[in-house]
Design an enzyme around this catalytic site. Structure first.
Site, mmCIF file in Angstrom:
data_model
loop_
_atom_site.group_PDB
_atom_site.id
_atom_site.type_symbol
_atom_site.label_atom_id
_atom_site.label_comp_id
_atom_site.label_asym_id
_atom_site.label_seq_id
_atom_site.Cartn_x
_atom_site.Cartn_y
_atom_site.Cartn_z
ATOM 1 N N SER A 131 -6.269 12.615 0.862
ATOM 2 C CA SER A 131 -5.308 13.162 0.117
ATOM 3 C C SER A 131 -5.572 14.474 -0.531
ATOM 4 O O SER A 131 -5.900 15.673 0.383
ATOM 5 C CB SER A 131 -5.111 12.307 -1.176
ATOM 6 N N ASP A 136 2.278 5.429 4.386
ATOM 7 C CA ASP A 136 1.821 6.555 3.401
ATOM 8 C C ASP A 136 3.147 6.853 2.554
ATOM 9 O O ASP A 136 4.116 7.581 3.162
ATOM 10 C CB ASP A 136 1.275 7.614 3.781
ATOM 11 N N HIS A 147 -1.610 4.747 1.409
ATOM 12 C CA HIS A 147 -2.118 5.790 0.716
ATOM 13 C C HIS A 147 -3.290 5.195 -0.074
ATOM 14 O O HIS A 147 -3.478 5.273 -1.235
ATOM 15 C CB HIS A 147 -1.191 6.726 -0.485
#
Length: 293
Positions: free
Chosen positions: A102, A245, A273
């Site tokens: 991320s 995600d 995610h």
């Protein structure tokens, strides 16, 4: 395992080193507002068992690293990138494989373009490319608008859920419930609440506080104008796209891989995610194969 406090200017960063110091080093970089223990021990053990030395660290404003009021002590993504370089310096590592998630994968891209001699390879998980204005994307998503670049916006439900579960920390159980609910919103298939509760218990014990900073959400400088730099990256790159995600939805991963010369794209079925146990079963072999290439 050896722990070390790293000086990055006036900031102190907790870090940990595992494995044989003579093995090729891997630097793990966590996502926004996540400490080094974001990376499950299964990941660390698999990398060490595969013949790698593993270093992970707490971003500033997470875990045991320095916490400050962001409004009085603002910083940029370049500063967070410099933190990662300071960790490598402190452990005597001239260049490392970087595995990042991320926001951490955004920092990895900055290392690749600004400090190419410090990177052996990079693995970019659940992220978007330099040049994407994420703050603007969130604002447009919440306003019901369309994106400026044709790529999908984050899903508003993620930020609505975070807002719903925000508020004062009352007690440990309530805080754990809040964190697990947040992971449930983004994690994709095969989410195990007990697994994430155990992880967050360790994170709280490690930090010594129930408070979880959201300072990284205020960082806006250093990424949105750097998209053209991706074409200069020479580090071997693996991009991991999570089909479920909701923060960097497909085809963000494909766009990122297409922007970096020679990058390889893989998709992990059912992944959102988060690093769920099921996702790790598929992800870890891909990461090890990339490192060995």
């Amino acid at each position: 395992m050896t722990e070390r406090t790293v000086a990055a200017g006036s900031t102190r960063l907790w870090s940990e080193d595992r494995g044989d110091p003579g093995d090729p080093p891997v630097l793990l970089i966590s996502g926004d507002c996540q400490p080094g223990l974001f990376w499950p021990d299964e990941v660390v053990a698999a990398l060490v068992g595969g013949g790698y030395r593993v270093i992970r660290y707490d971003h500033r404003d997470t875990g045991r690293s320095t916490h400050r009021d962001f409004a009085a002590n603002p910083y940029t993504f370049d500063d967070l990138t410099a933190d990662a370089i300071a960790v490598l310096d402190a452990w005597g590592v001239s260049a490392a494989h970087v595995v990042a998630f991320s926001m951490g994968a955004g920092l990895a891209q900055l290392i690749a373009v600004d400090h190419p001699h410090r990177m052996l390879s990079q693995t970019l998980i659940c992220t978007h490319a330099l040049g994407i204005d994420f703050a603007d994307s969130v604002a447009r998503a919440m306003a019901g608008e369309t994106s400026r670049d044709g790529l999908p916006l984050p899903e508003p439900r993620v930020f609505e859920a975070l807002e719903l579960h925000a508020g004062p920390v009352h007690d440990r159980s309530a805080e754990l419930d809040r964190r697990v609910a947040g992971w449930r919103t983004v994690a994709g298939d095969a989410f195990d609440p007990a697994e994430f509760r155990r992880r967050e218990e360790r994170v709280i014990d490690h930090a010594g506080t129930l408070h979880q900073s959201i300072a990284h959400g205020y960082v806006t400088e250093g990424i949105a104008t750097r998209g053209a730099d991706l074409a200069r990256i020479t580090a071997p790159t693996l991009v991991v796209q999570a089909p479920l995600d909701p923060i960097s939805p497909p085809p963000h991963g494909r766009h990122l891989a297409g922007s970096i010369p020679g990058a390889v794209l893989v998709e992990i079925p059912g992944m959102g995610h988060a690093l769920t146990g099921t996702a790790l079963d598929a992800l870890i072999p891909e990461v090890l194969a990339h490192l060995r290439r």
